[in-house]
Design a protein around this motif. Structure first.
Motif, PDB file in Angstrom:
ATOM      1  N   GLY A  21       3.976  14.942  -6.786  1.00  0.00           N
ATOM      2  CA  GLY A  21       3.097  15.923  -6.157  1.00  0.00           C
ATOM      3  C   GLY A  21       2.350  16.802  -7.127  1.00  0.00           C
ATOM      4  O   GLY A  21       1.659  17.732  -6.715  1.00  0.00           O
ATOM      5  N   ASP A  22       2.454  16.498  -8.424  1.00  0.00           N
ATOM      6  CA  ASP A  22       1.797  17.338  -9.441  1.00  0.00           C
ATOM      7  C   ASP A  22       0.536  16.688  -9.997  1.00  0.00           C
ATOM      8  O   ASP A  22       0.034  17.094 -11.039  1.00  0.00           O
ATOM      9  CB  ASP A  22       2.768  17.632 -10.589  1.00  0.00           C
ATOM     10  N   ARG A  23       0.008  15.667  -9.315  1.00  0.00           N
ATOM     11  CA  ARG A  23      -1.164  14.944  -9.818  1.00  0.00           C
ATOM     12  C   ARG A  23      -2.440  15.253  -9.034  1.00  0.00           C
ATOM     13  O   ARG A  23      -3.451  14.591  -9.206  1.00  0.00           O
ATOM     14  CB  ARG A  23      -0.902  13.437  -9.772  1.00  0.00           C
ATOM     15  N   GLY A  24      -2.381  16.221  -8.143  1.00  0.00           N
ATOM     16  CA  GLY A  24      -3.566  16.557  -7.370  1.00  0.00           C
ATOM     17  C   GLY A  24      -3.733  15.741  -6.114  1.00  0.00           C
ATOM     18  O   GLY A  24      -4.805  15.731  -5.512  1.00  0.00           O
ATOM     19  N   PHE A  25      -2.644  15.034  -5.680  1.00  0.00           N
ATOM     20  CA  PHE A  25      -2.689  14.235  -4.465  1.00  0.00           C
ATOM     21  C   PHE A  25      -1.592  14.712  -3.516  1.00  0.00           C
ATOM     22  O   PHE A  25      -0.508  15.100  -3.952  1.00  0.00           O
ATOM     23  CB  PHE A  25      -2.474  12.747  -4.768  1.00  0.00           C
ATOM     24  N   ARG A  26      -1.873  14.667  -2.220  1.00  0.00           N
ATOM     25  CA  ARG A  26      -0.864  15.013  -1.215  1.00  0.00           C
ATOM     26  C   ARG A  26      -0.831  13.936  -0.151  1.00  0.00           C
ATOM     27  O   ARG A  26      -1.797  13.222   0.076  1.00  0.00           O
ATOM     28  CB  ARG A  26      -1.166  16.375  -0.603  1.00  0.00           C
ATOM     29  N   GLY A  27       0.291  13.861   0.568  1.00  0.00           N
ATOM     30  CA  GLY A  27       0.461  12.820   1.577  1.00  0.00           C
ATOM     31  C   GLY A  27       1.657  11.954   1.202  1.00  0.00           C
ATOM     32  O   GLY A  27       2.592  12.422   0.558  1.00  0.00           O
ATOM     33  N   PRO A  28       1.666  10.695   1.577  1.00  0.00           N
ATOM     34  CA  PRO A  28       0.569   9.960   2.234  1.00  0.00           C
ATOM     35  C   PRO A  28       0.612  10.076   3.757  1.00  0.00           C
ATOM     36  O   PRO A  28       1.630  10.423   4.336  1.00  0.00           O
ATOM     37  CB  PRO A  28       0.815   8.521   1.788  1.00  0.00           C
ATOM     38  N   ALA A  75       0.832  -1.201   0.000  1.00  0.00           N
ATOM     39  CA  ALA A  75       0.000   0.000   0.000  1.00  0.00           C
ATOM     40  C   ALA A  75       0.865   1.249   0.000  1.00  0.00           C
ATOM     41  O   ALA A  75       0.539   2.245  -0.665  1.00  0.00           O
ATOM     42  CB  ALA A  75      -0.928  -0.006   1.204  1.00  0.00           C
ATOM     43  N   GLN A  76       1.977   1.235   0.727  1.00  0.00           N
ATOM     44  CA  GLN A  76       2.876   2.392   0.755  1.00  0.00           C
ATOM     45  C   GLN A  76       3.455   2.662  -0.625  1.00  0.00           C
ATOM     46  O   GLN A  76       3.519   3.808  -1.071  1.00  0.00           O
ATOM     47  CB  GLN A  76       3.990   2.147   1.772  1.00  0.00           C
ATOM     48  N   VAL A  77       3.864   1.604  -1.298  1.00  0.00           N
ATOM     49  CA  VAL A  77       4.428   1.761  -2.643  1.00  0.00           C
ATOM     50  C   VAL A  77       3.367   2.291  -3.610  1.00  0.00           C
ATOM     51  O   VAL A  77       3.617   3.218  -4.394  1.00  0.00           O
ATOM     52  CB  VAL A  77       5.000   0.427  -3.153  1.00  0.00           C
ATOM     53  N   ALA A  78       2.154   1.702  -3.545  1.00  0.00           N
ATOM     54  CA  ALA A  78       1.080   2.139  -4.434  1.00  0.00           C
ATOM     55  C   ALA A  78       0.729   3.599  -4.195  1.00  0.00           C
ATOM     56  O   ALA A  78       0.544   4.375  -5.146  1.00  0.00           O
ATOM     57  CB  ALA A  78      -0.153   1.258  -4.235  1.00  0.00           C
ATOM     58  N   PRO A 131       2.905   0.610 -13.550  1.00  0.00           N
ATOM     59  CA  PRO A 131       2.103   1.766 -13.950  1.00  0.00           C
ATOM     60  C   PRO A 131       0.655   1.748 -13.462  1.00  0.00           C
ATOM     61  O   PRO A 131      -0.056   2.735 -13.627  1.00  0.00           O
ATOM     62  CB  PRO A 131       2.138   1.697 -15.485  1.00  0.00           C
ATOM     63  N   VAL A 132       0.204   0.639 -12.852  1.00  0.00           N
ATOM     64  CA  VAL A 132      -1.204   0.539 -12.458  1.00  0.00           C
ATOM     65  C   VAL A 132      -1.615   1.621 -11.456  1.00  0.00           C
ATOM     66  O   VAL A 132      -2.656   2.259 -11.621  1.00  0.00           O
ATOM     67  CB  VAL A 132      -1.523  -0.870 -11.923  1.00  0.00           C
ATOM     68  N   PRO A 133      -0.842   1.878 -10.365  1.00  0.00           N
ATOM     69  CA  PRO A 133      -1.247   2.953  -9.453  1.00  0.00           C
ATOM     70  C   PRO A 133      -1.370   4.315 -10.146  1.00  0.00           C
ATOM     71  O   PRO A 133      -2.275   5.099  -9.832  1.00  0.00           O
ATOM     72  CB  PRO A 133      -0.137   2.960  -8.397  1.00  0.00           C
ATOM     73  N   GLU A 134      -0.475   4.596 -11.080  1.00  0.00           N
ATOM     74  CA  GLU A 134      -0.558   5.856 -11.822  1.00  0.00           C
ATOM     75  C   GLU A 134      -1.828   5.902 -12.662  1.00  0.00           C
ATOM     76  O   GLU A 134      -2.460   6.957 -12.801  1.00  0.00           O
ATOM     77  CB  GLU A 134       0.676   6.023 -12.712  1.00  0.00           C
ATOM     78  N   THR A 135      -2.213   4.762 -13.231  1.00  0.00           N
ATOM     79  CA  THR A 135      -3.442   4.697 -14.019  1.00  0.00           C
ATOM     80  C   THR A 135      -4.663   4.949 -13.148  1.00  0.00           C
ATOM     81  O   THR A 135      -5.586   5.672 -13.533  1.00  0.00           O
ATOM     82  CB  THR A 135      -3.563   3.320 -14.699  1.00  0.00           C
ATOM     83  N   VAL A 136      -4.680   4.364 -11.950  1.00  0.00           N
ATOM     84  CA  VAL A 136      -5.787   4.600 -11.019  1.00  0.00           C
ATOM     85  C   VAL A 136      -5.848   6.074 -10.635  1.00  0.00           C
ATOM     86  O   VAL A 136      -6.932   6.675 -10.582  1.00  0.00           O
ATOM     87  CB  VAL A 136      -5.638   3.713  -9.770  1.00  0.00           C
ATOM     88  N   ALA A 137      -4.695   6.679 -10.373  1.00  0.00           N
ATOM     89  CA  ALA A 137      -4.662   8.109 -10.049  1.00  0.00           C
ATOM     90  C   ALA A 137      -5.225   8.941 -11.191  1.00  0.00           C
ATOM     91  O   ALA A 137      -5.972   9.903 -10.972  1.00  0.00           O
ATOM     92  CB  ALA A 137      -3.227   8.531  -9.741  1.00  0.00           C
ATOM     93  N   LEU A 138      -4.875   8.566 -12.426  1.00  0.00           N
ATOM     94  CA  LEU A 138      -5.389   9.290 -13.586  1.00  0.00           C
ATOM     95  C   LEU A 138      -6.900   9.152 -13.694  1.00  0.00           C
ATOM     96  O   LEU A 138      -7.608  10.125 -13.999  1.00  0.00           O
ATOM     97  CB  LEU A 138      -4.709   8.769 -14.857  1.00  0.00           C
ATOM     98  N   GLN A 139      -7.422   7.954 -13.431  1.00  0.00           N
ATOM     99  CA  GLN A 139      -8.874   7.750 -13.474  1.00  0.00           C
ATOM    100  C   GLN A 139      -9.586   8.616 -12.447  1.00  0.00           C
ATOM    101  O   GLN A 139     -10.638   9.204 -12.724  1.00  0.00           O
ATOM    102  CB  GLN A 139      -9.197   6.270 -13.238  1.00  0.00           C
ATOM    103  N   ILE A 140      -9.014   8.724 -11.248  1.00  0.00           N
ATOM    104  CA  ILE A 140      -9.618   9.555 -10.204  1.00  0.00           C
ATOM    105  C   ILE A 140      -9.594  11.021 -10.613  1.00  0.00           C
ATOM    106  O   ILE A 140     -10.588  11.746 -10.451  1.00  0.00           O
ATOM    107  CB  ILE A 140      -8.880   9.345  -8.869  1.00  0.00           C
ATOM    108  N   GLN A 179       2.614   6.016  -2.940  1.00  0.00           N
ATOM    109  CA  GLN A 179       3.686   6.890  -3.419  1.00  0.00           C
ATOM    110  C   GLN A 179       3.653   7.030  -4.931  1.00  0.00           C
ATOM    111  O   GLN A 179       3.890   8.118  -5.467  1.00  0.00           O
ATOM    112  CB  GLN A 179       5.044   6.352  -2.967  1.00  0.00           C
ATOM    113  N   ARG A 180       3.348   5.943  -5.642  1.00  0.00           N
ATOM    114  CA  ARG A 180       3.297   6.017  -7.106  1.00  0.00           C
ATOM    115  C   ARG A 180       2.076   6.817  -7.562  1.00  0.00           C
ATOM    116  O   ARG A 180       2.122   7.483  -8.589  1.00  0.00           O
ATOM    117  CB  ARG A 180       3.293   4.616  -7.705  1.00  0.00           C
ATOM    118  N   MET A 181       0.977   6.753  -6.827  1.00  0.00           N
ATOM    119  CA  MET A 181      -0.191   7.558  -7.155  1.00  0.00           C
ATOM    120  C   MET A 181       0.108   9.042  -6.981  1.00  0.00           C
ATOM    121  O   MET A 181      -0.290   9.871  -7.790  1.00  0.00           O
ATOM    122  CB  MET A 181      -1.378   7.160  -6.286  1.00  0.00           C
TER     123      MET A 181
END
Length: 276
Positions: free
Chosen positions: A25-32, A14-17, A98-107, A19-21
């Motif tokens: 920091g330029d994808r609209g997500f902050r944290g984790p 989960a930590q790795v996923a 690339p799957v976590p990045e794809t999920v981030a893009l979908q969100i 961080q990849r999402m």
């Protein structure tokens, strides 16, 4: 919309996923931020991990905008998680790909659609499809017209009524009128709220597309009777082309929305704007 990412439990996957999402920091997500069972998370949070589904179901109402991304061992477990309430799943074996990045893009795309007013309106009218199907048709038709060396058109309308009526009632009447104004091969969609769209796949020059857009505009010119009241409709309208190398449906709709923003509200006498 910026979302905070929370990691449920001490799961390394989960930590790795997460961080990849988040990326750089330029994808609209902050944290984790780490969280445990029973901990409250803010509205709009993204919870990643094996416990994400349980945390979401315990204390977070669906209208709070909290999204759960569950880490699972196989697709069967992932499908079961989605069936019982998870929003997304990622295989543990895929967290460093690339799957976590794809999920981030979908969100992010879903967030942009909600901000822009696009949703997934469903109207049972002839030649009228829901918003998800409309996006799929843009992508599919874009590939077809590109192979044939042709150009397709997306026409987008933003419609308001005076007096204001519930969008569902207005959508049924507007969709019916737009369908009647289109050619049999063209597709109409209610995208939710006050947004409507038409997909013109092939067979028109730019001048012909403008004429067809004018027919859509004129289709809404007469007042609409709803619950015995005469409702006046006004709109602004924009159009864009598709069928080149770029066939992402959300980008094409965003481009059409930019054309709508450049146009003026009218009673169907002002000129339509176009973004190439």
């Amino acid at each position: 919309m910026e979302r905070s990412v929370f990691i449920s439990g001490a799961d390394l996957a989960a930590q790795v996923a997460a961080q990849r999402m988040i990326g750089d920091g330029d994808r609209g997500f902050r944290g984790p931020v780490s969280c445990e069972m029973g901990v409250e998370v803010p509205p709009g949070a993204v919870i990643v991990g094996c416990l994400a589904q349980e945390i979401c179901s315990m204390g977070e109402p669906r209208d709070s905008g909290v999204i759960s991304v569950v880490i699972v061992k196989d697709h069967a477990a992932g499908m079961e998680a989605v069936r019982t309430g998870a929003d997304h799943y990622i295989l543990a074996a895929d967290v460093d790909g690339p799957v976590p990045e794809t999920v981030a893009l979908q969100i992010r795309r879903a967030d942009r659609a909600l901000v822009g007013g696009f949703a997934n309106g469903v109207i049972p009218a002839e030649n009228c499809v829901d918003g998800d199907a409309f996006r799929w048709l843009i992508s599919y038709s874009g590939s077809v017209v590109h192979r044939h060396g042709q150009i397709g058109y997306v026409i987008l309308l933003r419609v308001l009524s005076e007096p204001s009526v519930p969008s569902r009632f207005l959508a049924e009447r507007i969709s019916e009128r737009l369908c009647n104004a289109m050619r049999s091969a063209d597709i109409v969609s209610w995208l939710g709220r006050n947004w409507f769209a038409a997909l013109v796949a092939t067979g028109l020059t730019l001048e012909g597309a403008h004429i067809l857009a004018g027919r859509l505009r004129d289709a809404c010119e007469l007042p609409i009777e709803i619950d015995g009241k005469q409702v006046v409709v006004r709109c602004n309208i924009g159009m864009t082309t598709y069928g080149g190398n770029e066939i992402d449906p959300d980008m094409i709709l965003d481009r059409a929305a930019a054309a709508v923003d450049q146009s003026t509200w009218s009673n169907f006498s002002d000129s339509m704007q176009e973004v190439p």
